[in-house]
Enzyme design. Structure first.
Site, mmCIF file in Angstrom:
data_model
loop_
_atom_site.group_PDB
_atom_site.id
_atom_site.type_symbol
_atom_site.label_atom_id
_atom_site.label_comp_id
_atom_site.label_asym_id
_atom_site.label_seq_id
_atom_site.Cartn_x
_atom_site.Cartn_y
_atom_site.Cartn_z
ATOM 1 C CE LYS A 114 20.075 4.336 2.360
ATOM 2 N NZ LYS A 114 19.684 3.936 3.922
ATOM 3 C CB THR A 115 25.346 -1.510 -0.557
ATOM 4 O OG1 THR A 115 25.960 -1.708 0.625
ATOM 5 C CG2 THR A 115 25.878 -0.473 -1.690
ATOM 6 N N GLY A 116 22.627 -2.284 1.607
ATOM 7 C CA GLY A 116 22.361 -3.286 2.510
ATOM 8 C C GLY A 116 23.173 -3.895 3.598
ATOM 9 C CB THR A 145 21.326 -2.123 8.114
ATOM 10 O OG1 THR A 145 21.909 -0.549 7.872
ATOM 11 C CG2 THR A 145 20.809 -2.013 9.696
ATOM 12 C CB SER A 152 19.286 3.948 -1.802
ATOM 13 O OG SER A 152 19.097 3.630 -0.392
ATOM 14 C CE LYS A 207 19.424 1.414 7.665
ATOM 15 N NZ LYS A 207 20.547 2.052 6.901
ATOM 16 N N GLY A 208 14.738 -0.258 3.493
ATOM 17 C CA GLY A 208 13.814 -0.945 2.610
ATOM 18 C C GLY A 208 12.514 -0.341 1.968
ATOM 19 C CE1 TYR A 228 13.260 5.384 -1.301
ATOM 20 C CE2 TYR A 228 14.471 4.243 -2.656
ATOM 21 C CZ TYR A 228 14.347 4.597 -1.264
ATOM 22 O OH TYR A 228 14.996 4.223 -0.198
HETATM 23 P P1 A3P Z 1 16.370 1.535 0.669
HETATM 24 O O1 A3P Z 1 15.749 1.763 2.172
HETATM 25 O O2 A3P Z 1 16.712 2.407 -0.106
HETATM 26 O O3 A3P Z 1 15.351 0.466 0.055
HETATM 27 P P2 A3P Z 1 22.384 0.240 4.204
HETATM 28 O O4 A3P Z 1 21.665 -0.479 5.436
HETATM 29 O O5 A3P Z 1 23.586 -0.154 3.786
HETATM 30 O O6 A3P Z 1 21.905 1.735 4.561
HETATM 31 O O7 A3P Z 1 21.179 -0.013 3.155
HETATM 32 C C1 A3P Z 1 19.977 0.070 3.008
HETATM 33 C C2 A3P Z 1 19.207 -0.720 1.999
HETATM 34 O O8 A3P Z 1 19.557 -2.121 2.235
HETATM 35 C C3 A3P Z 1 17.850 -0.316 1.719
HETATM 36 O O9 A3P Z 1 17.616 0.598 0.788
HETATM 37 C C4 A3P Z 1 17.490 -1.863 0.969
HETATM 38 O O10 A3P Z 1 17.284 -1.674 -0.562
HETATM 39 C C5 A3P Z 1 18.623 -2.826 1.252
HETATM 40 N N1 A3P Z 1 18.422 -4.076 1.884
HETATM 41 C C6 A3P Z 1 18.801 -5.374 1.690
HETATM 42 N N2 A3P Z 1 18.469 -6.123 2.184
HETATM 43 C C7 A3P Z 1 17.411 -5.731 2.841
HETATM 44 C C8 A3P Z 1 16.584 -6.207 4.086
HETATM 45 N N3 A3P Z 1 16.403 -7.488 4.196
HETATM 46 N N4 A3P Z 1 15.791 -5.411 4.750
HETATM 47 C C9 A3P Z 1 15.700 -4.087 4.382
HETATM 48 N N5 A3P Z 1 16.464 -3.367 3.615
HETATM 49 C C10 A3P Z 1 17.269 -4.283 2.970
#
Ligand code: A3P
Length: 860
Positions: free
Chosen positions: A601-603, A605, A695, A815-816, A821
């Protein structure tokens, strides 16, 4: 020594041995009586025994020093300072492994080392000695003599406060005679031959057999001690034929004068008898905390029982087969009850070679019922060369048919692979074929983790097969005759008397030895070697050598070392021997050189997706179960092995990388990662741990986690619900956010230059810049401008991949989501800020030290 002498029946050897023991004991007891009459400490000895076996002595420390009156006076109401079960070794040598370190490593005892670098260099501070050690070992008495007075005082003070003893070894030299020593013990270096070395002290000698005389004629110099009746006890003494009579060679200083119990050896540790006595000294001075069990399980494998040279002349003959049976029964009777030879057969070579060699094979089959047999594959094939299971299964079936035809009972649970091929590095097909054809449960190899040094050999389990460490005994296929033993017969004798082979029995509870049939023909070197070895241990020690089936060996071994069941996969390319037995189609360059470790959950992906846009960088193929994340390290997938992991990487011309956000906070992941990928680069993403927790909570809600659905974020965080599912969810929300701890664990295994820290907020707001930095970190040949590849998408609220002037491809709906929230209420937020305040401040300090820009979310 000629062949005829070597073939003298073992029964005769045995009779001779008993006769010699009888004579020695006679001589020893006479000497003993003379000694006791002349020894000034004959009465003191009994006092000493009574006092030193006092059960009230605190465990884990030296026998208490004796106040005057020789009475142990321990106040049970007085809390005793505790010490760790760990040794401190003070040494001078620059060698990595001295004889003492080998003993400690083999025995898996915990220890630290401090190197003496001259009298002007301080060795200790008060803080460096604070209850960590239950014994101090000084490799050379002269180190102590030359040490700064401040260091001596610190050691002495430590030993007094924590009731810890010191073991000194000595290297005899003329300087000893002119030393102004500050012990209440005098000593001198003497040039003297010891005709009999006798361990004297029954209470001290546990593994060493007391009262038996050992010939030490080959040692010309000794340190002789001059113990005083009141304060010292002679634990071993030397006896000469000349007028000098008896002199003290191992002395215990009771510490009556200076309050520190000390044990002095009048020679170095590597003397074979001192290796034995050292184990007793460790046990004695730590009141049994460092005591070794006395049972040694022994198995000798004879690999390639029918395999010989193509020109003939290397194999056993019929008479050798009979002598093998004879040796087995003599050893069972006199040295190793339950002992068995395990014969590894390759049916294809049966009766190959000269006529007399074929007769040898026939005799072995005739005697088959006396031995244990295992499949060594029909044609001695190296498993790693075959990628299909069927070829290996076919080979094993042929062995089975051979055994049936010749009426041999074959072990269904134990096998050994020719050349260790396929065992380690693991070739899955071998394990599968073993399970399928025979139901193998135990094997052994000398390859894990590496052949050398032998004191680091370990076991492991894979696919329900337990792999025991296998000992090399110094006899290889080419060793046929005593006189032509490499570096001369003396080298073989040294190997037995205090050398590498001797060490295996002394220090290992379980020994599976590898020998070859050639060692049992010709001069029968293996019979000679092991006979001498077993005889020595029976005569000089009280160790119980025993034979047992391989399953029992495995049970005993992994019962003692259960942590070893979990293997550690290493990079085969780091060891040339491993490369020789690794399938050609497997390539280390396919392994990832970059790991994005999260946390979740830090970005992670987004970073994964952006990295894949680079033409020189490739991610793993998706896993059918966990998609883009392989979740190999620190997870159950790790047990699937290296072959499983490697199948996901296809192109070794690119920079392969893997992203599994679980790696960051899994305890065992960093160690496992660095074992396989020691040169990899690691990327960590750091987002405000509160935002990360929120998140994760929403992520779990989206996946219908019952606790996440039924409880609000605040309820969870404030610990309103103590159900298992709520606690588990809370832990997943919080634990990865304690960044400092997880980073410190990572830093134990990777250097700072290998780790990159990305601010998760920056990854969201300025990924173009972040990707530029990432490319610099990875050092890609072609640096690309992500400004052309990424564009902010207003609707998504994040950067997405440019498809055309108007179209972009964003990460999926999972994601995102953060803009949706609900705000965290101020009370919960404050609570979380308090929870993360200290770890965040540690993190900040660390990032400053590393020169990493401080993320905006960390408090200024
Ligand atoms: P949220 O869905 O809570 O906003 P991970 O991939 O490690 O699970 O992290 C998911 C988080 O990546 C998302 O949390 C979002 O805040 C963050 N993030 C960073 N860059 C992003 C992007 N370009 N598109 C979507 N989410 C992104």
């Amino acid at each position: 020594m000629g062949c005829t002498r070597m073939t003298v029946s073992l029964i005769k050897w045995s009779l001779k041995r008993w006769f010699m023991i009888f004579c020695c004991l006679g001589l020893t007891s006479m000497t003993w009586m003379l000694y006791k009459l002349s020894s000034p400490s004959s009465r003191g000895h009994l006092d000493f025994v009574a006092q030193y076996t006092n059960p009230r002595l605190a465990v884990n420390r030296a026998p208490s020093t004796l106040p005057s009156g020789h009475k142990i006076d321990i106040d049970d109401n007085q809390p005793q300072p505790t010490v760790e079960n760990k040794a401190l070794l003070i040494h001078r040598s620059s060698r990595t492994y001295s004889s003492v370190t080998i003993a400690l490593l083999y025995s898996r005892l915990k220890f630290d080392t401090v190197r003496y670098k001259g009298s002007s260099k301080a060795m200790f501070t008060k803080n460096s000695l604070q209850g960590q050690y239950s014994i101090i070992i000084i490799e050379d008495l002269l180190i102590y003599i030359d040490m700064r007075n401040e260091d001596k005082s610190l050691i002495s003070e430590y030993c007094k406060v924590y009731k810890v003893g010191i073991i000194f070894f000595t290297l005899p030299q003329p300087r000893m005679n002119s030393i102004d020593y500050d012990f209440p013990l005098s000593f001198s270096s003497v040039e003297r031959t010891v005709d009999k070395y006798i361990v004297n002290e029954t209470e001290f000698a546990d593994i060493a057999r007391h009262g038996v005389g050992h010939d030490m004629n080959h040692i010309k110099d000794w340190v002789q001690f001059h113990p005083s009746k009141a304060t010292h006890r002679t634990l071993a003494y030397g006896q000469t034929r000349d007028s000098h009579g008896i002199f003290s060679l191992v002395v215990l200083d009771l510490g009556l004068e200076d309050g520190v119990v000390k044990l002095f050896f009048g020679q170095k540790h590597s003397l074979w008898i001192h290796k034995i006595l050292f184990l007793d000294a460790l046990s004695f001075l730590t009141n049994g905390a460092m005591k070794m069990s006395k049972t040694r399980l022994i198995q000798i494998d004879i690999d390639d029982i029918f395999l010989g040279s193509s020109t003939g002349g290397t194999k056993m003959k019929a008479v050798d087969a009979l002598e093998l049976k004879n040796a087995q029964s003599v050893w069972r009777e006199h040295y190793v009850p339950g002992f068995n030879f395990y014969l590894g057969f390759n049916g294809k070579s049966y009766k190959a070679g000269l006529e007399e060699e074929a007769d040898g094979d026939v005799e072995l089959i005739k005697q088959a019922g006396h031995f244990h047999w295992f499949d060594h594959t029909w044609a001695h094939v190296q498993a790693h060369k075959y990628n299909n299971l069927s070829k290996l299964v076919e080979q094993m079936e042929l062995s089975k048919a051979f055994a049936k035809e010749h009426n041999i009972t074959v072990s269904r649970t134990y096998s050994v692979a020719p050349h260790h091929s396929g065992v380690y590095p693991v070739h899955e097909q071998l394990y599968k074929a073993w399970r399928k054809v025979w139901g193998i449960q135990v094997t052994s190899t000398e390859e894990y983790p590496h052949l050398n040094p032998p004191w680091f050999l370990r076991g492991y389990a894979h696919l329900d097969i337990k792999v025991l460490p296998r000992q090399v005994c110094g006899l290889y296929t080419k060793n046929l005759n005593y006189s032509s033993y490499p570096k001369g017969p003396e080298a073989l004798e040294r190997n037995i008397l205090g050398g590498a082979l001797f060490d295996t029995v002394l220090y290992n509870y379980v020994n599976v030895y590898m020998t070859h049939q050639q060692n049992y023909g010709h001069d029968r070197l293996a019979i000679y070697t092991f006979n001498k070895l077993f005889e020595l241990f029976t005569y000089a020690t009280t160790l119980k050598l025993e034979g047992a089936p391989p399953e029992k060996l495995a049970e005993d071994y992994f019962g003692r070392y259960p942590e070893e069941l979990q293997p550690l996969w290493l990079n085969p390319c780091d060891d040339p021997r491993h490369m020789e037995i690794w399938n050609e189609e497997k390539s280390c360059t396919k392994l990832p050189s970059l790991l994005v470790v999260g946390p979740q959950k830090t970005g992670s992906t987004a970073l994964y997706t952006f990295l894949k846009l680079h033409p020189d960088i490739a991610a793993n193929r998706d896993s059918p179960t966990s998609y883009e994340e392989l979740q190999f390290f620190g997870s159950p997938n790790y047990n699937k092995g290296l072959d499983w992991y490697m199948q996901f990487f296809t192109d070794d011309s690119l920079i392969n990388f893997e992203k599994s956000a679980t790696y960051f906070d899994k305890d065992s992941a960093a160690k496992q990662m660095s074992s396989l990928l020691p040169k990899a680069r690691i990327i960590v993403i750091l987002l405000d741990p509160i935002a990360r927790a929120l998140s994760w909570y929403h992520h779990q809600r989206a996946h219908n986690n019952t606790a996440a659905i039924s409880l609000t974020f605040s309820e969870l965080v404030r610990g309103k619900n103590t159900s298992k599912s709520a606690q588990s969810l809370l832990s997943q929300m919080m634990k990865p956010g304690f960044y400092y701890d997880h980073i410190q664990r990572l830093r134990k295994y990777y250097s700072d230059s290998q780790i990159m820290y990305i601010d998760g907020e920056k990854l969201k707001s300025d990924p173009v810049r972040v990707m530029s930095d990432v490319q610099d970190f990875i050092n890609v040949d072609t640096k690309i401008d992500y400004g052309n590849l990424l564009r902010f998408d207003k609707e998504k609220g994040f950067y997405c991949i440019v498809i055309s002037n108007t179209k972009s491809k964003c990460l999926g709906s999972g994601k995102g989501r953060s803009k949706y929230y609900a705000d965290v209420d101020s009370e919960t937020k404050e609570h979380l800020e308090r929870v993360f305040a200290v770890p965040n401040s540690y993190l900040k300090r660390l990032l400053i030290k590393l020169g990493v820009p401080i993320p905006s979310w960390i408090e200024p």
